[in-house]
Design an enzyme around this catalytic site. Structure first.
Site, PDB file in Angstrom:
ATOM      1  N   ALA A  82       0.815  -1.211   0.000  1.00  0.00           N
ATOM      2  CA  ALA A  82       0.000   0.000   0.000  1.00  0.00           C
ATOM      3  C   ALA A  82       0.856   1.272   0.000  1.00  0.00           C
ATOM      4  CB  ALA A  82      -0.889  -0.019   1.245  1.00  0.00           C
ATOM      5  N   SER A 109      -1.580  -2.650  -5.198  1.00  0.00           N
ATOM      6  CA  SER A 109      -2.491  -2.829  -4.070  1.00  0.00           C
ATOM      7  C   SER A 109      -3.812  -2.104  -4.308  1.00  0.00           C
ATOM      8  CB  SER A 109      -1.810  -2.279  -2.812  1.00  0.00           C
ATOM      9  OG  SER A 109      -2.727  -2.171  -1.753  1.00  0.00           O
ATOM     10  N   TYR A 132      -9.006  -6.334  -2.054  1.00  0.00           N
ATOM     11  CA  TYR A 132      -9.636  -6.501  -0.741  1.00  0.00           C
ATOM     12  C   TYR A 132     -11.133  -6.631  -0.962  1.00  0.00           C
ATOM     13  CZ  TYR A 132      -5.403  -5.337   1.930  1.00  0.00           C
ATOM     14  OH  TYR A 132      -4.151  -5.347   2.493  1.00  0.00           O
ATOM     15  N   THR A 158      -6.331 -10.960  -1.139  1.00  0.00           N
ATOM     16  CA  THR A 158      -5.663 -11.093   0.164  1.00  0.00           C
ATOM     17  C   THR A 158      -6.675 -11.571   1.194  1.00  0.00           C
ATOM     18  OG1 THR A 158      -4.076  -9.396  -0.399  1.00  0.00           O
ATOM     19  CG2 THR A 158      -4.353  -9.855   1.941  1.00  0.00           C
ATOM     20  N   ARG A 167      -0.887  -2.825  14.986  1.00  0.00           N
ATOM     21  CA  ARG A 167       0.466  -2.290  14.736  1.00  0.00           C
ATOM     22  C   ARG A 167       0.753  -1.217  15.782  1.00  0.00           C
ATOM     23  NH1 ARG A 167      -0.313  -2.578   8.694  1.00  0.00           N
ATOM     24  NH2 ARG A 167      -1.331  -4.620   8.517  1.00  0.00           N
ATOM     25  N   LYS A 254      -3.780 -14.844  -1.433  1.00  0.00           N
ATOM     26  CA  LYS A 254      -2.584 -14.443  -0.688  1.00  0.00           C
ATOM     27  C   LYS A 254      -2.904 -14.476   0.801  1.00  0.00           C
ATOM     28  CE  LYS A 254       0.615 -10.514  -0.231  1.00  0.00           C
ATOM     29  NZ  LYS A 254       0.212  -9.815   0.996  1.00  0.00           N
ATOM     30  N   SER A 276       1.696 -16.724   3.278  1.00  0.00           N
ATOM     31  CA  SER A 276       2.136 -15.406   3.736  1.00  0.00           C
ATOM     32  C   SER A 276       1.477 -15.083   5.065  1.00  0.00           C
ATOM     33  CB  SER A 276       1.710 -14.349   2.692  1.00  0.00           C
ATOM     34  OG  SER A 276       1.950 -13.040   3.160  1.00  0.00           O
ATOM     35  N   HIS A 278       1.643 -11.767   5.792  1.00  0.00           N
ATOM     36  CA  HIS A 278       1.561 -10.324   5.567  1.00  0.00           C
ATOM     37  C   HIS A 278       2.764  -9.606   6.194  1.00  0.00           C
ATOM     38  CE1 HIS A 278      -1.898  -7.686   4.097  1.00  0.00           C
ATOM     39  NE2 HIS A 278      -1.026  -6.765   4.458  1.00  0.00           N
ATOM     40  N   ARG A 281       2.452  -8.571   9.869  1.00  0.00           N
ATOM     41  CA  ARG A 281       1.691  -7.361  10.191  1.00  0.00           C
ATOM     42  C   ARG A 281       0.260  -7.657  10.620  1.00  0.00           C
ATOM     43  NH1 ARG A 281       4.383  -2.969   7.736  1.00  0.00           N
ATOM     44  NH2 ARG A 281       2.565  -1.838   6.991  1.00  0.00           N
ATOM     45  N   ASP A 309       5.893 -15.612   0.743  1.00  0.00           N
ATOM     46  CA  ASP A 309       6.633 -14.382   1.031  1.00  0.00           C
ATOM     47  C   ASP A 309       6.821 -14.241   2.530  1.00  0.00           C
ATOM     48  OD1 ASP A 309       4.495 -12.929   2.304  1.00  0.00           O
ATOM     49  OD2 ASP A 309       3.768 -12.214   0.382  1.00  0.00           O
ATOM     50  N   GLY A 310       7.680 -13.277   2.908  1.00  0.00           N
ATOM     51  CA  GLY A 310       7.911 -12.994   4.321  1.00  0.00           C
ATOM     52  C   GLY A 310       9.362 -13.170   4.710  1.00  0.00           C
ATOM     53  N   GLY A 311      10.004 -12.042   5.037  1.00  0.00           N
ATOM     54  CA  GLY A 311      11.345 -12.109   5.614  1.00  0.00           C
ATOM     55  C   GLY A 311      12.482 -12.322   4.640  1.00  0.00           C
TER      56      GLY A 311
HETATM   57  C1  LIG Z   1       4.365  -1.223   4.158  1.00  0.00           C
HETATM   58  C2  LIG Z   1       3.667  -2.482   3.715  1.00  0.00           C
HETATM   59  C3  LIG Z   1       2.428  -2.386   3.082  1.00  0.00           C
HETATM   60  C4  LIG Z   1       1.772  -3.541   2.646  1.00  0.00           C
HETATM   61  N1  LIG Z   1       0.573  -3.432   1.984  1.00  0.00           N
HETATM   62  C5  LIG Z   1      -0.062  -4.551   1.538  1.00  0.00           C
HETATM   63  C6  LIG Z   1      -1.290  -4.454   0.815  1.00  0.00           C
HETATM   64  O1  LIG Z   1      -1.811  -3.362   0.561  1.00  0.00           O
HETATM   65  N2  LIG Z   1      -1.877  -5.607   0.423  1.00  0.00           N
HETATM   66  C7  LIG Z   1      -1.329  -6.843   0.669  1.00  0.00           C
HETATM   67  O2  LIG Z   1      -1.906  -7.859   0.297  1.00  0.00           O
HETATM   68  N3  LIG Z   1      -0.145  -6.947   1.335  1.00  0.00           N
HETATM   69  C8  LIG Z   1       0.495  -5.845   1.759  1.00  0.00           C
HETATM   70  N4  LIG Z   1       1.691  -5.959   2.432  1.00  0.00           N
HETATM   71  C9  LIG Z   1       2.301  -7.315   2.612  1.00  0.00           C
HETATM   72  C10 LIG Z   1       3.256  -7.653   1.459  1.00  0.00           C
HETATM   73  O3  LIG Z   1       2.570  -7.841   0.246  1.00  0.00           O
HETATM   74  C11 LIG Z   1       4.044  -8.933   1.756  1.00  0.00           C
HETATM   75  O4  LIG Z   1       3.140  -9.978   2.045  1.00  0.00           O
HETATM   76  C12 LIG Z   1       5.012  -8.764   2.932  1.00  0.00           C
HETATM   77  O5  LIG Z   1       5.594  -7.470   2.920  1.00  0.00           O
HETATM   78  C13 LIG Z   1       6.123  -9.802   2.867  1.00  0.00           C
HETATM   79  O6  LIG Z   1       6.972  -9.686   3.968  1.00  0.00           O
HETATM   80  P1  LIG Z   1       8.390  -8.920   3.901  1.00  0.00           P
HETATM   81  O7  LIG Z   1       8.100  -7.464   3.912  1.00  0.00           O
HETATM   82  O8  LIG Z   1       9.085  -9.399   5.126  1.00  0.00           O
HETATM   83  O9  LIG Z   1       9.056  -9.350   2.613  1.00  0.00           O
HETATM   84  C14 LIG Z   1       2.357  -4.823   2.879  1.00  0.00           C
HETATM   85  C15 LIG Z   1       3.598  -4.896   3.507  1.00  0.00           C
HETATM   86  C16 LIG Z   1       4.259  -3.751   3.920  1.00  0.00           C
HETATM   87  C17 LIG Z   1       5.599  -3.878   4.585  1.00  0.00           C
END
Ligand SMILES: Cc1cc2nc3c(=O)[nH]c(=O)nc-3n(C[C@H](O)[C@H](O)[C@H](O)COP(=O)(O)O)c2cc1C
Length: 381
Positions: A82, A109, A132, A158, A167, A254, A276, A278, A281, A309-311
């Site tokens: 986002a 997004s 969404y 998602t 958060r 996702k 994932s 997220h 988050r 995804d993630g990390g």
């Molecule tokens: C700042 C930020 C905004 C995000 N916004 C969205 C979003 O709008 N929609 C979504 O499905 N995932 C969103 N995500 C999740 C990412 O698509 C992804 O799943 C996640 O960042 C992967 O983890 P990583 O940052 O450790 O690589 C967001 C992540 C971050 C860090």
């Protein structure tokens, strides 16, 4: 510190930290509750080791993969995130251009700050639209049709954000859209005047995927309330099945984590899933996608494309996930910090670095193509 001195994730993160006002940096960097899942995401890769093969004739390495019908030059893609124009004034334009230059996929997004149509016109590289699901079914249908008209390649719904995550860094700084900063948050903006000047001198902030339907401009709605007031927590598999039918193309969920849900996704016609949490988050304490990957690949890997995804911060993290059976790996903060640090040039440098790491590491593993990676070259400790 300059872009040319950034050689890895940590360098980009540090440069972004120096350039961004604290509330924005912490919005990107932060995660839910105690951020346990966020930390585990990267740590999970350290629980196994790569087992290389030698003397295999590896002068040429092919990093390409095909996922959900899309040919990518790299096994990594830019996951949808986002608010990118808050991080750098070029936002999604910079990320899409960099992804396109490297022949990979990028996501837009629902909360994107550049329209999916503009990005589609500008780049031929595969484009994901991240959806969404709203309470207003008419709005959902209109958004689906809009993405179809724009010829988006992959629809990505998602499903891990049925309500907003807790958060706490954002609570402390008062980060929200529209801004409702705490005094400490205002001070953080005041000490980064370059960001503020840049922000006011560029195109006004907007959310073009939603602006026609949602009024974020006044104090009427914040993004936090968008999640609780407008998204539909009663969404079920029946709703998604209908959406898959209406979309009639590549459709990905996702945020699926369990084997049962993965099987259900395959049964209703999804062509892909992204394991994932997220980026830690949403549900803190939930499992890391890498820890859960083998189980899910074994259950459904022959019926749909499994991604994760993630990390991810290193080429070797990607190779470990691919060895377990992921078809590709999503990047989040890995490209967001470079975006914040230096716009398109930053994202391009980050993608160039991970590409170089992947090429080097594939050679060191004794593999010429991604399909040569397998569990035989991994050992868990
Ligand atoms: C700042 C930020 C905004 C995000 N916004 C969205 C979003 O709008 N929609 C979504 O499905 N995932 C969103 N995500 C999740 C990412 O698509 C992804 O799943 C996640 O960042 C992967 O983890 P990583 O940052 O450790 O690589 C967001 C992540 C971050 C860090």
């Amino acid at each position: 510190m300059r872009l040319a001195h950034c050689n890895n994730f940590h360098d980009f993160r540090e440069l972004a930290r120096r350039r961004l006002p604290g509330p924005i940096f912490n919005y990107i960097d932060g995660a839910a509750d105690d951020e346990v899942t966020y930390r585990r995401n990267t740590a999970s890769f350290d629980d196994c080791d790569l087992l290389p093969s030698v003397l295999r004739g590896v002068s040429d390495v092919d990093l390409s993969v095909t996922i959900m019908g899309q040919k990518l030059a790299l096994p990594v893609y830019c996951s949808p995130t986002a608010l990118q124009r808050l991080f750098h004034h070029d936002g999604e334009r910079a990320v899409a251009a960099a992804a396109s230059a490297f022949g990979t996929m990028f996501g837009v997004s629902s909360l994107g700050t550049v329209s999916l149509e503009e990005l589609r016109r500008a780049h031929a590289t595969p484009q994901v639209y991240q959806f969404y699901f709203h309470k207003d079914r008419g709005l959902n249908r209109a958004m689906l049709q809009r993405a179809k008209d724009a010829r988006v390649d992959v629809m990505m719904l998602t499903v891990d954000s049925i309500t907003g995550g807790n958060r706490e860094r954002d609570l402390r700084t008062g980060f929200s859209i529209p801004f409702r900063l705490t005094l400490a948050g205002i001070v953080q903006f005041a000490i980064k005047p370059a960001w503020g000047l840049n922000y006011v001198m560029h195109e006004r902030f907007s959310l073009p995927q939603l602006d026609a339907h949602v009024d974020f401009g006044s104090d009427a709605l914040s993004i936090g309330r968008y999640f609780t007031d407008m998204l539909d927590p009663s969404m079920t598999w029946d709703d998604v099945e209908e959406m898959v039918r209406d979309w009639d193309g590549q459709f990905c969920l996702k945020g699926v984590m369990s084997v049962d849900d993965a099987k259900r996704a395959a049964a209703i016609g999804c062509t892909g899933i992204v394991l994932s949490n997220h980026g830690g988050r949403q549900l803190d304490g939930s499992r890391a996608a890498f820890d859960q990957l083998a189980e899910v690949v074994d259950a459904v890997g022959d019926r749909l494309d499994v991604m994760m995804d993630g990390g991810v911060q290193r080429g070797t993290h990607v190779l470990k996930a691919l060895s377990l059976g992921a078809k590709a790996v999503g990047l989040g903060r890995y490209y967001l910090f470079p975006l914040a640090a230096a716009g398109q040039a930053g994202v391009e440098r980050a993608l160039a670095l991970i590409k170089a790491e992947l090429e080097r590491d594939m050679k060191l593993m004794g593999c010429r193509t991604i399909s040569e990676l397998s569990r035989a070259n991994l050992r868990f400790r």
